[in-house]
Design a protein around this motif. Sequence first.
Motif, PDB file in Angstrom:
ATOM      1  N   TYR A   1     -94.156 -11.197 -95.914  1.00  0.00           N
ATOM      2  CA  TYR A   1     -94.091 -10.135 -96.916  1.00  0.00           C
ATOM      3  C   TYR A   1     -95.174 -10.349 -97.963  1.00  0.00           C
ATOM      4  CZ  TYR A   1     -89.571  -8.930 -94.863  1.00  0.00           C
ATOM      5  OH  TYR A   1     -88.588  -8.546 -94.008  1.00  0.00           O
ATOM      6  N   CYS A   2     -95.377  -9.326 -98.733  1.00  0.00           N
ATOM      7  CA  CYS A   2     -96.480  -9.330 -99.696  1.00  0.00           C
ATOM      8  C   CYS A   2     -96.217 -10.345-100.813  1.00  0.00           C
ATOM      9  CB  CYS A   2     -96.631  -7.929-100.292  1.00  0.00           C
ATOM     10  SG  CYS A   2     -98.115  -7.737-101.313  1.00  0.00           S
ATOM     11  N   CYS A   3     -97.196 -11.199-101.042  1.00  0.00           N
ATOM     12  CA  CYS A   3     -97.149 -12.138-102.168  1.00  0.00           C
ATOM     13  C   CYS A   3     -97.980 -11.571-103.320  1.00  0.00           C
ATOM     14  CB  CYS A   3     -97.670 -13.506-101.747  1.00  0.00           C
ATOM     15  SG  CYS A   3     -99.405 -13.516-101.249  1.00  0.00           S
ATOM     16  N   PHE A   4     -97.971 -12.260-104.448  1.00  0.00           N
ATOM     17  CA  PHE A   4     -98.681 -11.729-105.613  1.00  0.00           C
ATOM     18  C   PHE A   4    -100.195 -11.735-105.401  1.00  0.00           C
ATOM     19  CE2 PHE A   4    -100.463 -12.280-109.983  1.00  0.00           C
ATOM     20  CZ  PHE A   4    -100.123 -11.016-110.448  1.00  0.00           C
ATOM     21  N   GLU A   5    -100.718 -12.751-104.706  1.00  0.00           N
ATOM     22  CA  GLU A   5    -102.159 -12.791-104.435  1.00  0.00           C
ATOM     23  C   GLU A   5    -102.574 -11.611-103.564  1.00  0.00           C
ATOM     24  OE1 GLU A   5    -104.444 -14.763-105.704  1.00  0.00           O
ATOM     25  OE2 GLU A   5    -102.904 -15.691-106.947  1.00  0.00           O
ATOM     26  N   ALA A   6    -101.751 -11.298-102.555  1.00  0.00           N
ATOM     27  CA  ALA A   6    -102.060 -10.148-101.711  1.00  0.00           C
ATOM     28  C   ALA A   6    -101.940  -8.848-102.508  1.00  0.00           C
ATOM     29  CB  ALA A   6    -101.121 -10.115-100.510  1.00  0.00           C
ATOM     30  N   PHE A   7    -100.967  -8.789-103.433  1.00  0.00           N
ATOM     31  CA  PHE A   7    -100.835  -7.598-104.263  1.00  0.00           C
ATOM     32  C   PHE A   7    -102.084  -7.392-105.125  1.00  0.00           C
ATOM     33  CE2 PHE A   7    -100.091  -6.614-108.762  1.00  0.00           C
ATOM     34  CZ  PHE A   7     -99.902  -5.239-108.669  1.00  0.00           C
ATOM     35  N   LYS A   8    -102.596  -8.468-105.744  1.00  0.00           N
ATOM     36  CA  LYS A   8    -103.794  -8.330-106.577  1.00  0.00           C
ATOM     37  C   LYS A   8    -104.971  -7.821-105.748  1.00  0.00           C
ATOM     38  CE  LYS A   8    -104.008 -12.456-108.388  1.00  0.00           C
ATOM     39  NZ  LYS A   8    -104.493 -13.558-109.263  1.00  0.00           N
ATOM     40  N   PHE A   9    -105.067  -8.298-104.504  1.00  0.00           N
ATOM     41  CA  PHE A   9    -106.134  -7.819-103.622  1.00  0.00           C
ATOM     42  C   PHE A   9    -105.973  -6.330-103.354  1.00  0.00           C
ATOM     43  CE2 PHE A   9    -107.660  -6.767 -99.397  1.00  0.00           C
ATOM     44  CZ  PHE A   9    -108.955  -7.270 -99.398  1.00  0.00           C
ATOM     45  N   LEU A  10    -104.734  -5.881-103.096  1.00  0.00           N
ATOM     46  CA  LEU A  10    -104.497  -4.467-102.837  1.00  0.00           C
ATOM     47  C   LEU A  10    -104.763  -3.617-104.077  1.00  0.00           C
ATOM     48  CD1 LEU A  10    -101.229  -4.754-100.706  1.00  0.00           C
ATOM     49  CD2 LEU A  10    -103.469  -3.998 -99.896  1.00  0.00           C
TER      50      LEU A  10
ATOM     51  N   ASP B   1     -88.306  -8.682-101.083  1.00  0.00           N
ATOM     52  CA  ASP B   1     -89.340  -8.663-100.044  1.00  0.00           C
ATOM     53  C   ASP B   1     -89.835  -7.240 -99.837  1.00  0.00           C
ATOM     54  OD1 ASP B   1     -89.100 -11.394 -99.526  1.00  0.00           O
ATOM     55  OD2 ASP B   1     -87.417 -11.062 -98.161  1.00  0.00           O
ATOM     56  N   MET B   2     -91.154  -7.084 -99.847  1.00  0.00           N
ATOM     57  CA  MET B   2     -91.782  -5.804 -99.525  1.00  0.00           C
ATOM     58  C   MET B   2     -93.033  -6.081 -98.701  1.00  0.00           C
ATOM     59  SD  MET B   2     -93.183  -2.706-102.004  1.00  0.00           S
ATOM     60  CE  MET B   2     -91.573  -2.006-102.337  1.00  0.00           C
ATOM     61  N   THR B   3     -93.226  -5.308 -97.669  1.00  0.00           N
ATOM     62  CA  THR B   3     -94.372  -5.539 -96.783  1.00  0.00           C
ATOM     63  C   THR B   3     -95.658  -5.072 -97.452  1.00  0.00           C
ATOM     64  OG1 THR B   3     -94.206  -3.381 -95.702  1.00  0.00           O
ATOM     65  CG2 THR B   3     -92.896  -5.188 -94.765  1.00  0.00           C
ATOM     66  N   PRO B   4     -96.794  -5.635 -97.070  1.00  0.00           N
ATOM     67  CA  PRO B   4     -98.072  -5.157 -97.611  1.00  0.00           C
ATOM     68  C   PRO B   4     -98.297  -3.674 -97.355  1.00  0.00           C
ATOM     69  CG  PRO B   4     -98.377  -7.272 -96.527  1.00  0.00           C
ATOM     70  CD  PRO B   4     -96.974  -6.838 -96.230  1.00  0.00           C
ATOM     71  N   ALA B   5     -97.810  -3.171 -96.209  1.00  0.00           N
ATOM     72  CA  ALA B   5     -97.990  -1.747 -95.913  1.00  0.00           C
ATOM     73  C   ALA B   5     -97.263  -0.882 -96.936  1.00  0.00           C
ATOM     74  CB  ALA B   5     -97.467  -1.450 -94.499  1.00  0.00           C
ATOM     75  N   ASP B   6     -96.057  -1.287 -97.361  1.00  0.00           N
ATOM     76  CA  ASP B   6     -95.312  -0.507 -98.342  1.00  0.00           C
ATOM     77  C   ASP B   6     -95.898  -0.651 -99.744  1.00  0.00           C
ATOM     78  OD1 ASP B   6     -93.267   0.686 -96.697  1.00  0.00           O
ATOM     79  OD2 ASP B   6     -92.484  -1.332 -96.426  1.00  0.00           O
TER      80      ASP B   6
ATOM     81  N   ASP C   1     -80.565  -2.735-104.716  1.00  0.00           N
ATOM     82  CA  ASP C   1     -79.894  -2.658-103.415  1.00  0.00           C
ATOM     83  C   ASP C   1     -79.486  -4.046-102.937  1.00  0.00           C
ATOM     84  OD1 ASP C   1     -80.217   0.055-103.402  1.00  0.00           O
ATOM     85  OD2 ASP C   1     -82.013   0.036-102.141  1.00  0.00           O
ATOM     86  N   LYS C   2     -80.338  -5.018-103.171  1.00  0.00           N
ATOM     87  CA  LYS C   2     -80.031  -6.383-102.753  1.00  0.00           C
ATOM     88  C   LYS C   2     -78.839  -6.928-103.537  1.00  0.00           C
ATOM     89  CE  LYS C   2     -82.209 -10.943-102.267  1.00  0.00           C
ATOM     90  NZ  LYS C   2     -83.452 -11.730-102.503  1.00  0.00           N
ATOM     91  N   ALA C   3     -78.792  -6.623-104.821  1.00  0.00           N
ATOM     92  CA  ALA C   3     -77.681  -7.103-105.652  1.00  0.00           C
ATOM     93  C   ALA C   3     -76.360  -6.450-105.259  1.00  0.00           C
ATOM     94  CB  ALA C   3     -77.982  -6.839-107.128  1.00  0.00           C
ATOM     95  N   ASN C   4     -76.416  -5.201-104.776  1.00  0.00           N
ATOM     96  CA  ASN C   4     -75.204  -4.482-104.380  1.00  0.00           C
ATOM     97  C   ASN C   4     -74.816  -4.729-102.931  1.00  0.00           C
ATOM     98  OD1 ASN C   4     -74.989  -3.334-106.942  1.00  0.00           O
ATOM     99  ND2 ASN C   4     -76.223  -1.545-106.379  1.00  0.00           N
ATOM    100  N   GLY C   5     -75.554  -5.614-102.264  1.00  0.00           N
ATOM    101  CA  GLY C   5     -75.215  -5.953-100.889  1.00  0.00           C
ATOM    102  C   GLY C   5     -75.713  -4.963 -99.861  1.00  0.00           C
ATOM    103  N   ARG C   6     -76.549  -4.009-100.272  1.00  0.00           N
ATOM    104  CA  ARG C   6     -77.108  -3.061 -99.316  1.00  0.00           C
ATOM    105  C   ARG C   6     -78.406  -3.614 -98.764  1.00  0.00           C
ATOM    106  NH1 ARG C   6     -75.573   0.580-103.521  1.00  0.00           N
ATOM    107  NH2 ARG C   6     -77.744   0.713-104.217  1.00  0.00           N
ATOM    108  N   ASN C   7     -78.629  -3.357 -97.481  1.00  0.00           N
ATOM    109  CA  ASN C   7     -79.857  -3.826 -96.852  1.00  0.00           C
ATOM    110  C   ASN C   7     -81.013  -2.963 -97.319  1.00  0.00           C
ATOM    111  OD1 ASN C   7     -78.811  -5.930 -95.376  1.00  0.00           O
ATOM    112  ND2 ASN C   7     -78.248  -4.601 -93.654  1.00  0.00           N
ATOM    113  N   GLY C   8     -81.850  -3.551 -98.147  1.00  0.00           N
ATOM    114  CA  GLY C   8     -83.035  -2.837 -98.579  1.00  0.00           C
ATOM    115  C   GLY C   8     -84.114  -2.894 -97.522  1.00  0.00           C
ATOM    116  N   GLN C   9     -85.263  -2.417 -97.923  1.00  0.00           N
ATOM    117  CA  GLN C   9     -86.362  -2.364 -96.986  1.00  0.00           C
ATOM    118  C   GLN C   9     -86.846  -3.724 -96.572  1.00  0.00           C
ATOM    119  OE1 GLN C   9     -89.601  -0.095 -98.427  1.00  0.00           O
ATOM    120  NE2 GLN C   9     -91.038  -0.990 -97.038  1.00  0.00           N
TER     121      GLN C   9
END
Length: 512
Positions: free
Chosen positions: A413-422, A446-451, A482-490
């Motif tokens: 999943y996307c890390c902060f370094e990858a986010f800065k690049f994007l 967790d969020m993918t670089p594509a998202d 969503d994660k805190a409420n127990g729902r499966n997020g992306q």
Amino acid sequence: MEATSSVWNGLNSGVVLSLIAVLWTVVWQNLQRLQLQTLVGRHMSRHARRLAALVDPYLSVTIAEHEGGRMKRSEAFEEVKAYLSASCARDVRHLRAEGAKDADKLVLSMVDGEEVADVASEDGGGVTVWWWAYSTPPPRDGGGGGYYGWGGGRAQENRRYYRLFFLERHRDLVINTYLPRVRRRGRAVMVQNRQRKLFTNISTHSWSDADGLVRSAWSHVVFEHPKTFDTLAMDPAKKKEILDDLTMFKNGKEYYARVGKAWKRGYLLYGPPGTGKSAMIAAMANYLDYDIYDIELTSVHSNTDLRKLFIETTSKSIIVIEDIDCSLDLTGARKKKEAAADDDKKDGPPKPPDMKKDTSSKVTLSGLLNFIDGLWSACGGERLIVFTTNHVKKLDPALIRRGRMDKHIEMSYCCFEAFKFLAKTYLEVDSHGLFPAVKKLLSEVDMTPADVAENLTPKSLEDNADSCLAALVKELEKLKEDKANGRNGQGGGDDDDDDDEEDNAQAAEKDK
């Protein structure tokens, strides 16, 4: 006395005749061993060739498009074709045109029946040779071996050839000097005109076969993917590690020969969907300047077809099997099917076979392993074999062990370094007041670089860095809620085994 003499003479005559018969038998047997008819035929053929040489003093060298029947495309044929392209454009009336590296240019070659002259000597000393292009139709026997057995979907194509004619007195010059020069210059022209290609395998019916089996053959388009490592969102240290590994492989011909290994390397790219596995393959191809062969295993009829496809790949290529966990029975599902088959046997007598042609894939794990690192994997060189998967733990350990998949690369999943690049790539910003909030949220969900890239993409003319970053923060906060409420997020990590089994079952039902 006279009677005795007559008897003696009769005996002498009988002995002489017997001797003659014995001697003739011995002589005849030896003549048969000498194969008199063949001996006389050879002498007559020799004299006939000498007589023909007086009428036609030219020798010829034929270069076929394929070597070993249809097993492998001839590099010499392609080099001659490239070498003759300049001469063809100047002297030949009927030409065949193909696309070139430059979109505005064409690569020209002779059509069947055309002939072009060339000078064999470096100094242009008047030694002229002639190249002739022609083809022959495929055989009609439809046998299981030979041409049709290896031809697959291309068995109906004509066999193409180049034939070089030259005077017998120029034999040494042509064979030892001219032909090596043709190949060297042909390779140089091929590099100049080379278009990188993206290949995929297609299934075709070989109607020439008695059984009408489905065969596999390569089809291609020009590879023009823009993704490079410069635009690939990834941790910089990890990206440098991959680049160094690729560089070592590309320059490792002598090393692989010294250690006795085939010049190939396996890469396993694993991680959740949207983490850039396909983009990584495109970046690899652009960095190495390689072609891509994308194999769809479910379209390969058998292990033999898989081997044929591999032999037809060229050097400087990446062989890709995406979503290997979904392609065939290479996971735990294989054991379940074997158990189900045993249960069917216990239920009663076997059902009558379906009379329809079986077009399903019969590629086995053993066949795939031989494809990766068996004897056939050493045919050619400078190849990468890349597998991608979303569920690495489901793959058979024999398939992904070191030596087969040499380098395992987790696409996470996307890390902060990858986010800065994007952010720099999409919004042209190096820093912003929302960066700390994004950093904190990316460490919690967790969020993918594509998202991430999709949220950073402007959707209208009014969008700017502020609005795009705010949209990203809002989406990350929603995932956190969503994660805190127990729902499966992306980006909730790997699915549990039950969900995976259900997904596989649904996909299998769709395939049926």
